[in-house]
Design a protein around this motif. Structure first.
Motif, PDB file in Angstrom:
ATOM      1  N   UNK A  20       0.862  -1.180   0.000  1.00 30.66           N
ATOM      2  CA  UNK A  20       0.000   0.000   0.000  1.00 30.66           C
ATOM      3  C   UNK A  20       0.899   1.230   0.000  1.00 30.66           C
ATOM      4  N   UNK A  21       0.426   2.300  -0.635  1.00 32.88           N
ATOM      5  CA  UNK A  21       1.221   3.519  -0.744  1.00 32.88           C
ATOM      6  C   UNK A  21       0.355   4.730  -0.438  1.00 32.88           C
ATOM      7  N   UNK A  22       1.010   5.785   0.006  1.00 31.59           N
ATOM      8  CA  UNK A  22       0.308   7.042   0.268  1.00 31.59           C
ATOM      9  C   UNK A  22       1.329   8.172   0.146  1.00 31.59           C
ATOM     10  N   UNK A  57       8.538   7.337 -11.113  1.00 31.49           N
ATOM     11  CA  UNK A  57       7.686   8.495 -11.368  1.00 31.49           C
ATOM     12  C   UNK A  57       7.556   8.651 -12.875  1.00 31.49           C
ATOM     13  N   UNK A  58       6.312   8.704 -13.360  1.00 30.06           N
ATOM     14  CA  UNK A  58       6.046   8.852 -14.793  1.00 30.06           C
ATOM     15  C   UNK A  58       5.118  10.032 -15.035  1.00 30.06           C
ATOM     16  N   UNK A 111       3.000   7.899  -9.584  1.00 33.41           N
ATOM     17  CA  UNK A 111       4.115   7.302  -8.837  1.00 33.41           C
ATOM     18  C   UNK A 111       3.758   5.828  -8.660  1.00 33.41           C
ATOM     19  N   UNK A 112       4.582   4.951  -9.223  1.00 29.84           N
ATOM     20  CA  UNK A 112       4.318   3.506  -9.171  1.00 29.84           C
ATOM     21  C   UNK A 112       5.317   2.834  -8.227  1.00 29.84           C
ATOM     22  N   UNK A 113       4.830   1.845  -7.496  1.00 24.30           N
ATOM     23  CA  UNK A 113       5.647   1.101  -6.544  1.00 24.30           C
ATOM     24  C   UNK A 113       5.449  -0.386  -6.821  1.00 24.30           C
ATOM     25  N   UNK A 114       6.524  -1.071  -7.271  1.00 24.27           N
ATOM     26  CA  UNK A 114       6.420  -2.463  -7.712  1.00 24.27           C
ATOM     27  C   UNK A 114       7.423  -3.352  -7.001  1.00 24.27           C
ATOM     28  N   UNK A 124       1.961  -4.447  -6.821  1.00 23.98           N
ATOM     29  CA  UNK A 124       2.122  -3.022  -7.081  1.00 23.98           C
ATOM     30  C   UNK A 124       1.083  -2.171  -6.354  1.00 23.98           C
ATOM     31  N   UNK A 125       1.415  -0.905  -6.265  1.00 27.13           N
ATOM     32  CA  UNK A 125       0.515   0.133  -5.764  1.00 27.13           C
ATOM     33  C   UNK A 125       0.902   1.396  -6.515  1.00 27.13           C
ATOM     34  N   UNK A 126      -0.011   2.345  -6.650  1.00 26.50           N
ATOM     35  CA  UNK A 126       0.346   3.593  -7.310  1.00 26.50           C
ATOM     36  C   UNK A 126      -0.447   4.758  -6.745  1.00 26.50           C
ATOM     37  N   UNK A 127       0.072   5.948  -6.976  1.00 28.30           N
ATOM     38  CA  UNK A 127      -0.549   7.193  -6.531  1.00 28.30           C
ATOM     39  C   UNK A 127      -0.488   8.192  -7.683  1.00 28.30           C
ATOM     40  N   UNK A 128      -1.593   8.883  -7.929  1.00 25.61           N
ATOM     41  CA  UNK A 128      -1.624   9.933  -8.931  1.00 25.61           C
ATOM     42  C   UNK A 128      -1.387  11.268  -8.237  1.00 25.61           C
TER      43      UNK A 128
END
Length: 185
Positions: A20-22, A57-58, A111-114, A124-128
């Motif tokens: 999980x990401x924040x 980061x994309x 921002x992607x976390x894999x 994976x988890x991601x945040x816009x």
């Protein structure tokens, strides 16, 4: 005659664990570091997990597709451009912090976390996030008090430039129509 009854349950997951990401906020100025807190846990009783995670980061942009039949609706294709990548390992409590450096880019980002489990399944988890010329406070963005707020990616534009802006409306899932009037535009 004897009857035997039994029941059980099973949890089926696509991987051994989850991430999980924040991020600490949604809006950033172009010179801000992006801080993200990550958690990795096993599905089995939510046990914390120490694992390596790749953070990326994309920048998200949209490319207009050329169609030979001009009567068809305009279509766009999403283009993700990688600007930064780094690695972090969660501690024995399953926690990690990532500080993504400033990019000097503006616009909409992911921002992607894999990671991968021992079976090779991608977790994976991601945040816009949105990066503008300046940072906006949470109150400026979320408390628009029934109005429409337009947040451009920079304060001024030159002739021929295309504006990139975030539009925040008074209600969720609302369409916006943008039009321009003027003799000199």
């Amino acid at each position: 005659r004897r009857s035997i009854e039994a029941s059980t349950s099973v949890t089926v997951t696509f991987s051994e664990f989850f991430i999980s990401s924040r991020t600490d906020k949604y809006f950033y100025g172009k010179s801000d570091f992006i801080k993200a807190n990550l958690t990795a846990k096993m599905y089995d009783e939510n046990k914390p997990l120490s694992t390596s995670i790749t953070a990326t980061l994309k920048k998200i942009s949209w490319k207009k597709l050329i169609q030979s039949d001009k009567t068809l609706p305009v279509k766009y294709e999403r283009v993700d451009t990688k600007l930064w990548e780094g690695k972090v390992t969660t501690n024995d409590k399953g926690l990690a912090e990532v500080n993504i450096p400033p990019t000097n880019e503006k616009g909409y980002f992911i921002a992607e976390f894999n990671s991968k489990d021992k079976n090779g399944s991608v977790v994976y988890s991601n945040e816009y996030i949105y990066i503008g010329e300046q940072d906006y406070s949470k109150d400026e963005v979320e408390n628009n008090y029934g109005s429409i707020k337009i947040i451009p990616d920079k304060p001024a534009y030159n002739k021929g430039e295309t504006i990139s802006a975030l539009i925040i409306g008074p209600a969720p899932k609302v369409d916006a129509l943008i039009s321009i009037e003027g003799q000199t535009l």
